[in-house]
Design an enzyme around this catalytic site. Structure first.
Site, PDB file in Angstrom:
ATOM      1  N   LYS A 110       0.536  -1.436  -0.045  1.00  0.00           N
ATOM      2  CA  LYS A 110       0.066  -0.133   0.070  1.00  0.00           C
ATOM      3  C   LYS A 110       1.357   1.068  -0.468  1.00  0.00           C
ATOM      4  CE  LYS A 110      -4.433  -2.005   1.433  1.00  0.00           C
ATOM      5  NZ  LYS A 110      -5.200  -2.897   2.508  1.00  0.00           N
ATOM      6  N   LYS A 189      -6.601  -9.300 -12.606  1.00  0.00           N
ATOM      7  CA  LYS A 189      -7.797  -8.953 -11.368  1.00  0.00           C
ATOM      8  C   LYS A 189      -8.530  -8.148 -10.648  1.00  0.00           C
ATOM      9  CE  LYS A 189      -7.459  -9.691  -6.348  1.00  0.00           C
ATOM     10  NZ  LYS A 189      -8.121  -9.364  -5.593  1.00  0.00           N
ATOM     11  N   LYS A 192     -11.102  -2.935  -6.799  1.00  0.00           N
ATOM     12  CA  LYS A 192     -11.821  -2.344  -6.625  1.00  0.00           C
ATOM     13  C   LYS A 192     -10.665  -0.689  -6.676  1.00  0.00           C
ATOM     14  CE  LYS A 192     -13.114  -2.004  -1.951  1.00  0.00           C
ATOM     15  NZ  LYS A 192     -13.347  -3.790  -1.959  1.00  0.00           N
TER      16      LYS A 192
HETATM   17  P1  ADP Z   1     -10.719  -5.920  -3.441  1.00  0.00           P
HETATM   18  O1  ADP Z   1      -9.287  -6.237  -4.386  1.00  0.00           O
HETATM   19  O2  ADP Z   1     -11.416  -5.714  -4.407  1.00  0.00           O
HETATM   20  O3  ADP Z   1     -10.783  -4.552  -2.972  1.00  0.00           O
HETATM   21  P2  ADP Z   1     -10.757  -6.976  -1.449  1.00  0.00           P
HETATM   22  O4  ADP Z   1      -9.229  -6.887  -0.664  1.00  0.00           O
HETATM   23  O5  ADP Z   1     -11.704  -5.974  -0.494  1.00  0.00           O
HETATM   24  O6  ADP Z   1     -11.399  -6.708  -3.097  1.00  0.00           O
HETATM   25  O7  ADP Z   1     -11.614  -8.382  -1.022  1.00  0.00           O
HETATM   26  C1  ADP Z   1     -12.348  -9.132  -0.514  1.00  0.00           C
HETATM   27  C2  ADP Z   1     -12.206 -10.210  -0.355  1.00  0.00           C
HETATM   28  O8  ADP Z   1     -12.466 -10.996  -2.259  1.00  0.00           O
HETATM   29  C3  ADP Z   1     -11.038 -10.907  -0.412  1.00  0.00           C
HETATM   30  O9  ADP Z   1     -11.177 -12.579   0.780  1.00  0.00           O
HETATM   31  C4  ADP Z   1     -10.320 -11.683  -1.608  1.00  0.00           C
HETATM   32  O10 ADP Z   1     -10.124 -12.343  -1.654  1.00  0.00           O
HETATM   33  C5  ADP Z   1     -11.515 -11.411  -2.642  1.00  0.00           C
HETATM   34  N1  ADP Z   1     -11.429 -11.008  -4.052  1.00  0.00           N
HETATM   35  C6  ADP Z   1     -11.191  -9.745  -4.178  1.00  0.00           C
HETATM   36  N2  ADP Z   1     -11.175  -9.442  -6.002  1.00  0.00           N
HETATM   37  C7  ADP Z   1     -11.583 -11.104  -5.738  1.00  0.00           C
HETATM   38  C8  ADP Z   1     -11.218 -11.718  -7.608  1.00  0.00           C
HETATM   39  N3  ADP Z   1     -10.753 -11.247  -8.132  1.00  0.00           N
HETATM   40  N4  ADP Z   1     -10.992 -13.134  -7.555  1.00  0.00           N
HETATM   41  C9  ADP Z   1     -11.111 -14.270  -5.942  1.00  0.00           C
HETATM   42  N5  ADP Z   1     -11.300 -13.888  -5.277  1.00  0.00           N
HETATM   43  C10 ADP Z   1     -11.544 -12.223  -5.393  1.00  0.00           C
END
Ligand code: ADP
Ligand code: TRP
Length: 321
Positions: A110, A189, A192
């Site tokens: 980050k 991937k 957000k």
């Molecule tokens: P983001 O990458 O959108 O910020 P988060 O880190 O908040 O998402 O992820 C919340 C949950 O969703 C975690 O358990 C993460 O592994 C899962 N997750 C997020 N994006 C994906 C994806 N593209 N494919 C599979 N699982 C995902």
């Protein structure tokens, strides 16, 4: 056997979150004893608008309930309703070596991405450890990005147990290898942070536009496409359509004759129908926020019943009582 996981209310949930995190958590409910919470304290490291935090927290509560979280089976609460977690964070933080904290990937990533670091972001893994240890958790289903945090939690639990006697359950992470990484609108991937998401719930017109806007190559509809399985719309369609329907589209793309526009239209329809009943349920719940508040309050009571026992055990062990 207790399963626990948290979701940070830092934005709108997308289909990557759904298939990667929510569906496995919802499925785990049949195995009983599930603790799921909305990590609103954690959102404070990045979100500084109070109205936004409130809105995101309730939005995520609606999303989970609409998608099948059963508040009778699972304990579902807002993290900050059990503030004992902050006291435990201090107890654990006082035993966390700086070397361990400085190795945390998510903090390093980050800050490398230009997010200006604050103490909360640095201390994030200690709060997460407190979340897990306060509820005598055995299993923590998380995405791969959170694995190191669960390992740090284990380190802190072991250190505390060594210093003050057996107090905490040492948890294991549960990373589902079989849940593929859901690709986003650009093929990376879905996340957000990359602005490439398809939301679970949202405005029909805007979502249709997003899906119809997926960029494809310039081959004509008639041309056979031997690489049909690599096509992003086909990959996404496989999550939403019955296997034989997705296979039929893939075949038609491979042999030629299926235009990208028609394929994307089909993808939109299947995606939209996939969440139809959840969408209806979400609208019903949104019209009764009193119910949602009751669910979270009741969840907080049930969570606190466990937390107060563990918290007392920890306070006694380290000589605060
Ligand atoms: P983001 O990458 O959108 O910020 P988060 O880190 O908040 O998402 O992820 C919340 C949950 O969703 C975690 O358990 C993460 O592994 C899962 N997750 C997020 N994006 C994906 C994806 N593209 N494919 C599979 N699982 C995902
Ligand atoms: N850090 C997790 C995420 O960003 C959310 C979280 C907070 C969590 N506390 C937790 C997950 C405890 C599992 C257990 O996805």
């Amino acid at each position: 056997m207790r399963t626990l996981t948290g979701i940070t209310p830092s934005g709108t949930l997308h289909i990557g979150n759904y298939f990667g995190a929510m569906r496995p958590a919802i499925d785990a409910q049949t195995r009983g004893d599930c603790f799921y919470f909305i990590a609103d304290y954690h959102s404070m490291t990045t979100v500084t608008d109070s109205a936004e935090r409130r809105k995101n927290t309730l939005g995520i509560a609606l999303d989970w309930l609409a998608c099948g979280l059963d508040p009778k089976t699972s304990v579902f609460w807002r993290q900050s309703d059990v503030p004992e977690v902050c006291e435990l964070m201090w107890m654990l933080g006082s035993l966390a070596p700086m070397g361990l904290m400085e190795r945390a990937h998510s903090y390093k990533d980050k800050t490398a991405k230009g997010l200006s670091p604050n103490f909360g972001l640095f201390a994030y893994p200690v709060l997460m450890a407190a979340d897990i240890l306060l509820y005598d958790t055995h299993r923590v289903p998380v995405g791969r990005d959170q694995k190191q945090h669960v390992e740090m939690t284990r380190d802190m639990a072991i250190k505390f147990n060594e210093a003050y006697g057996e107090t905490f359950v040492v948890p294991e992470s549960e990373i589902r290898e079989e849940v593929a990484v859901i690709p986003g609108l650009d093929g990376q991937k879905m996340s957000k942070s990359y602005g490439n998401t398809i939301e679970i719930f949202g405005d029909e017109k805007a979502l249709r536009k997003k899906i119809m806007g997926i960029v494809m190559d310039s081959r004509t509809p008639a041309e056979p496409k031997p690489d049909a399985d690599k096509n992003l719309a086909i990959q996404l369609l496989k999550f939403f359509a019955p296997a034989e329907v997705a296979a039929d589209f893939e075949n038609r793309l491979r042999t030629g004759g299926l235009g990208y526009g028609d394929l994307k239209k089909a993808l939109f329809e299947h995606y939209w129908n996939f969440f139809a009943s959840a969408r209806t349920r979400r609208a019903e719940l949104a019209a009764d926020m009193g119910y949602v508040e009751t669910v979270l309050r009741d969840g907080a009571d049930r969570a606190r019943a466990v937390a107060s026992v563990v918290s007392k055990r920890a306070r006694k062990a380290c000589g605060l009582e």
